[in-house]
Design a protein around this motif. Structure first.
Motif, PDB file in Angstrom:
ATOM      1  N   LEU A   1      -8.279   7.207   5.450  1.00  0.00           N
ATOM      2  CA  LEU A   1      -6.936   7.536   4.975  1.00  0.00           C
ATOM      3  C   LEU A   1      -6.905   8.727   4.018  1.00  0.00           C
ATOM      4  O   LEU A   1      -6.035   9.601   4.126  1.00  0.00           O
ATOM      5  N   ARG A   2      -7.827   8.761   3.080  1.00  0.00           N
ATOM      6  CA  ARG A   2      -7.824   9.855   2.105  1.00  0.00           C
ATOM      7  C   ARG A   2      -8.014  11.199   2.794  1.00  0.00           C
ATOM      8  O   ARG A   2      -7.324  12.178   2.475  1.00  0.00           O
ATOM      9  N   SER A   3      -8.934  11.273   3.735  1.00  0.00           N
ATOM     10  CA  SER A   3      -9.187  12.527   4.449  1.00  0.00           C
ATOM     11  C   SER A   3      -7.958  12.938   5.256  1.00  0.00           C
ATOM     12  O   SER A   3      -7.590  14.116   5.286  1.00  0.00           O
ATOM     13  N   LEU A   4      -7.316  11.972   5.898  1.00  0.00           N
ATOM     14  CA  LEU A   4      -6.122  12.271   6.684  1.00  0.00           C
ATOM     15  C   LEU A   4      -5.000  12.800   5.796  1.00  0.00           C
ATOM     16  O   LEU A   4      -4.351  13.810   6.115  1.00  0.00           O
ATOM     17  N   LEU A   5      -4.771  12.142   4.673  1.00  0.00           N
ATOM     18  CA  LEU A   5      -3.701  12.561   3.776  1.00  0.00           C
ATOM     19  C   LEU A   5      -4.009  13.900   3.115  1.00  0.00           C
ATOM     20  O   LEU A   5      -3.120  14.737   2.918  1.00  0.00           O
ATOM     21  N   ASP A   6      -5.267  14.115   2.763  1.00  0.00           N
ATOM     22  CA  ASP A   6      -5.665  15.397   2.160  1.00  0.00           C
ATOM     23  C   ASP A   6      -5.444  16.559   3.115  1.00  0.00           C
ATOM     24  O   ASP A   6      -5.244  17.703   2.685  1.00  0.00           O
ATOM     25  N   ASN A   7      -5.488  16.273   4.417  1.00  0.00           N
ATOM     26  CA  ASN A   7      -5.283  17.308   5.424  1.00  0.00           C
ATOM     27  C   ASN A   7      -3.838  17.324   5.951  1.00  0.00           C
ATOM     28  O   ASN A   7      -3.540  18.003   6.932  1.00  0.00           O
ATOM     29  N   GLY A   8      -2.970  16.571   5.284  1.00  0.00           N
ATOM     30  CA  GLY A   8      -1.559  16.596   5.625  1.00  0.00           C
ATOM     31  C   GLY A   8      -1.193  15.941   6.941  1.00  0.00           C
ATOM     32  O   GLY A   8      -0.171  16.274   7.542  1.00  0.00           O
ATOM     33  N   ILE A   9      -2.024  14.990   7.402  1.00  0.00           N
ATOM     34  CA  ILE A   9      -1.762  14.319   8.670  1.00  0.00           C
ATOM     35  C   ILE A   9      -0.820  13.127   8.443  1.00  0.00           C
ATOM     36  O   ILE A   9      -1.045  12.317   7.537  1.00  0.00           O
ATOM     37  N   LYS A  10       0.199  13.001   9.263  1.00  0.00           N
ATOM     38  CA  LYS A  10       1.136  11.884   9.174  1.00  0.00           C
ATOM     39  C   LYS A  10       0.526  10.660   9.850  1.00  0.00           C
ATOM     40  O   LYS A  10       0.198  10.695  11.028  1.00  0.00           O
ATOM     41  N   ILE A  11       0.377   9.594   9.092  1.00  0.00           N
ATOM     42  CA  ILE A  11      -0.213   8.358   9.593  1.00  0.00           C
ATOM     43  C   ILE A  11       0.906   7.386   9.924  1.00  0.00           C
ATOM     44  O   ILE A  11       1.744   7.064   9.080  1.00  0.00           O
ATOM     45  N   ASP A  12       0.936   6.910  11.151  1.00  0.00           N
ATOM     46  CA  ASP A  12       1.992   5.981  11.564  1.00  0.00           C
ATOM     47  C   ASP A  12       1.722   4.563  11.079  1.00  0.00           C
ATOM     48  O   ASP A  12       2.653   3.820  10.766  1.00  0.00           O
ATOM     49  N   LEU A  13       0.445   4.173  11.026  1.00  0.00           N
ATOM     50  CA  LEU A  13       0.089   2.824  10.592  1.00  0.00           C
ATOM     51  C   LEU A  13      -1.344   2.831  10.075  1.00  0.00           C
ATOM     52  O   LEU A  13      -2.221   3.435  10.678  1.00  0.00           O
ATOM     53  N   ALA A  14      -1.562   2.173   8.936  1.00  0.00           N
ATOM     54  CA  ALA A  14      -2.902   2.050   8.357  1.00  0.00           C
ATOM     55  C   ALA A  14      -3.392   0.618   8.547  1.00  0.00           C
ATOM     56  O   ALA A  14      -2.602  -0.322   8.585  1.00  0.00           O
ATOM     57  N   VAL A  15      -4.717   0.463   8.665  1.00  0.00           N
ATOM     58  CA  VAL A  15      -5.303  -0.861   8.882  1.00  0.00           C
ATOM     59  C   VAL A  15      -6.460  -1.076   7.912  1.00  0.00           C
ATOM     60  O   VAL A  15      -7.325  -0.206   7.753  1.00  0.00           O
ATOM     61  N   SER A  16      -6.470  -2.246   7.264  1.00  0.00           N
ATOM     62  CA  SER A  16      -7.577  -2.618   6.372  1.00  0.00           C
ATOM     63  C   SER A  16      -7.790  -4.117   6.474  1.00  0.00           C
ATOM     64  O   SER A  16      -6.841  -4.893   6.321  1.00  0.00           O
ATOM     65  N   VAL A  17      -9.027  -4.550   6.733  1.00  0.00           N
ATOM     66  CA  VAL A  17      -9.284  -5.983   6.967  1.00  0.00           C
ATOM     67  C   VAL A  17     -10.458  -6.546   6.171  1.00  0.00           C
ATOM     68  O   VAL A  17     -10.760  -7.728   6.269  1.00  0.00           O
ATOM     69  N   ASP A  18     -11.103  -5.726   5.352  1.00  0.00           N
ATOM     70  CA  ASP A  18     -12.289  -6.164   4.611  1.00  0.00           C
ATOM     71  C   ASP A  18     -11.871  -6.786   3.281  1.00  0.00           C
ATOM     72  O   ASP A  18     -11.281  -6.111   2.441  1.00  0.00           O
ATOM     73  N   PRO A  19     -12.165  -8.078   3.046  1.00  0.00           N
ATOM     74  CA  PRO A  19     -11.758  -8.724   1.792  1.00  0.00           C
ATOM     75  C   PRO A  19     -12.478  -8.182   0.561  1.00  0.00           C
ATOM     76  O   PRO A  19     -12.006  -8.366  -0.560  1.00  0.00           O
ATOM     77  N   ALA A  20     -13.601  -7.509   0.765  1.00  0.00           N
ATOM     78  CA  ALA A  20     -14.364  -6.977  -0.363  1.00  0.00           C
ATOM     79  C   ALA A  20     -14.305  -5.448  -0.424  1.00  0.00           C
ATOM     80  O   ALA A  20     -15.151  -4.813  -1.046  1.00  0.00           O
ATOM     81  N   LYS A  21     -13.289  -4.853   0.217  1.00  0.00           N
ATOM     82  CA  LYS A  21     -13.183  -3.391   0.243  1.00  0.00           C
ATOM     83  C   LYS A  21     -13.035  -2.849  -1.169  1.00  0.00           C
ATOM     84  O   LYS A  21     -12.249  -3.369  -1.975  1.00  0.00           O
ATOM     85  N   HIS A  22     -13.795  -1.804  -1.477  1.00  0.00           N
ATOM     86  CA  HIS A  22     -13.709  -1.235  -2.819  1.00  0.00           C
ATOM     87  C   HIS A  22     -12.493  -0.320  -2.934  1.00  0.00           C
ATOM     88  O   HIS A  22     -11.811  -0.013  -1.952  1.00  0.00           O
TER      89      HIS A  22
END
Length: 398
Positions: free
Chosen positions: A138-159
């Motif tokens: 996500l960070r790389s996409l947003l830094d490059n100005g890409i429009k994200i239609d939907l984000a996905v995150s499923v890791d309960p221990a994600k930092h």
């Protein structure tokens, strides 16, 4: 009882996944009639590889559940309020299936090192493909100005690192019920929850009180696996992979900016080699190979129903995909405009206000039940400690 002709078919995959579990995985035996394994060697070996795969899957899944048990419990409790106010993967799928998507593709963007090569090409696909970004990308996409239609995150221990961008909280998200609460509570857009490890009691409550189920996407352990299952469930017939290296392309494990110690992470893994995109070999790991195997099997199961294009331009080759530069994939497949934002924003919440109140009453009564159970456990522990003390005294008098 499974015949070799059935190996790899969806109904058998479902049976294997349900039969093999953490309690019996060491007891599983694959038995054949005399000489059967030699006469039908290829089919038998295919079946054997699938049995081994599900033993590995169960091991990975349960190890993750044990490793993240404390985070899972805390996250679910902290997320309950947001789950009751949010929507679900089932609702999202239901809404998309009512739309005519035609030949519009879904693009799944992962955080592999090859994403550096072609991330800017994704601008050309905006509004003409459903761009799904996994959390680490996500960070790389947003830094490059890409429009994200939907984000996905499923890791309960994600930092926190993948979420450290001001615009991430503005994205519509698919979260697990046990996803980190800091990511859930900071989100300002639509959230679609899916079921997950540790949520069984609450899931049964939702079903009994409101008649609803959140739904859950199939996975092989990677968030990109979940994103793929979601894209299939939403009804997309063409799926394009970007940044799906599943290998240490150029000695790196992720796109630039995601981690600062790619080489040390690589050195900690058990190395192996696999076929590379475009030919040759590339270094990978046991874990990444496992994710790749999952993709290959799912693509095989869905053969004829979907087309998968690997536009990663690096990393491991994925059987069943058509390799193509991202520029060409977008030019050939992304030509129809579609307003995905309006579809997502129109998905209804899972519960009415009345049903939310019913659930709150049930949760409040559950607190009393848990308090009573805690007192019983404490009493049991005290009694057990007394028994140990009596045993020691008895041995001392002998």
């Amino acid at each position: 009882l499974v015949t070799t002709e059935m190996a790899g078919k969806p109904e058998v995959e479902e049976k294997l996944s349900s039969v093999i579990n953490v309690h019996n995985r060491e007891l599983v035996q694959l038995v054949s009639f005399p000489n059967f394994d030699r006469i039908y060697e290829n089919k038998f070996n295919e079946l054997k590889s699938r049995v081994k795969y599900y033993i590995k899957l169960e091991t990975f899944t349960k190890n993750s559940g044990i490793r993240d048990a404390s985070e899972i419990g805390e996250n679910i409790l902290d997320n309950i309020e947001y789950i009751l106010n949010g929507s679900s993967v089932n609702k999202l799928i239901e809404k998309f299936k009512s739309e005519d998507l035609g030949e519009i593709p879904a693009i799944i963007v992962s955080a592999g090192p090859s994403l550096d090569k072609n991330i800017k090409e994704l601008k050309k696909a905006e509004g003409k493909a459903f761009i799904i970004g996994v959390d680490s990308a996500l960070r790389s996409l947003l830094d490059n100005g890409i429009k994200i239609d939907l984000a996905v995150s499923v890791d309960p221990a994600k930092h926190r690192q993948p979420f450290e961008h001001d615009k991430i909280k503005e994205l519509p998200f698919v979260f697990k019920v046990n996803s980190p609460n800091f990511a859930v509570k900071e989100n300002k857009n639509k959230i679609f929850f899916e079921d997950g490890y540790g949520f069984k009691y609450y899931s049964e409550m939702l079903k009994s009180v409101a008649g609803v189920e959140l739904g859950e996407t199939k996975t092989g352990g990677s968030v990109a696996n979940n994103a793929f299952s979601l894209a299939v469930g939403l009804g997309f017939k063409k799926i394009i992979f970007v940044g799906q290296d599943l290998a240490f392309t150029g000695g790196k494990s992720h796109v630039t900016g995601f981690v600062n110690k790619e080489v040390s992470l690589r050195n900690k893994s058990i190395p192996s080699m696999t076929m590379a995109v475009g030919g040759g070999m590339v270094e990978t790991s046991i874990q990444m190979s496992f994710y790749r195997e999952w993709f290959e099997q799912r693509i095989l199961e869905l053969e004829g129903a979907i087309e998968v294009i690997n536009a990663t331009e690096g990393g491991a080759a994925i059987k069943g995909t058509c390799e193509m530069p991202l520029e060409a994939a977008i030019k050939e497949n992304c030509s129809t405009e579609f307003d995905f934002g309006s579809v997502i924003s129109s998905v209804e919440p899972i519960l009415s206000e009345e049903k939310q109140q019913d659930i709150h009453l049930r949760l409040n009564s559950m607190k009393a039940e848990l308090d009573a159970l805690e007192n019983k456990l404490k009493s049991g522990i005290r009694d057990y400690q007394k028994l140990i003390e009596f045993e020691k005294l008895g041995k001392g008098n002998e």
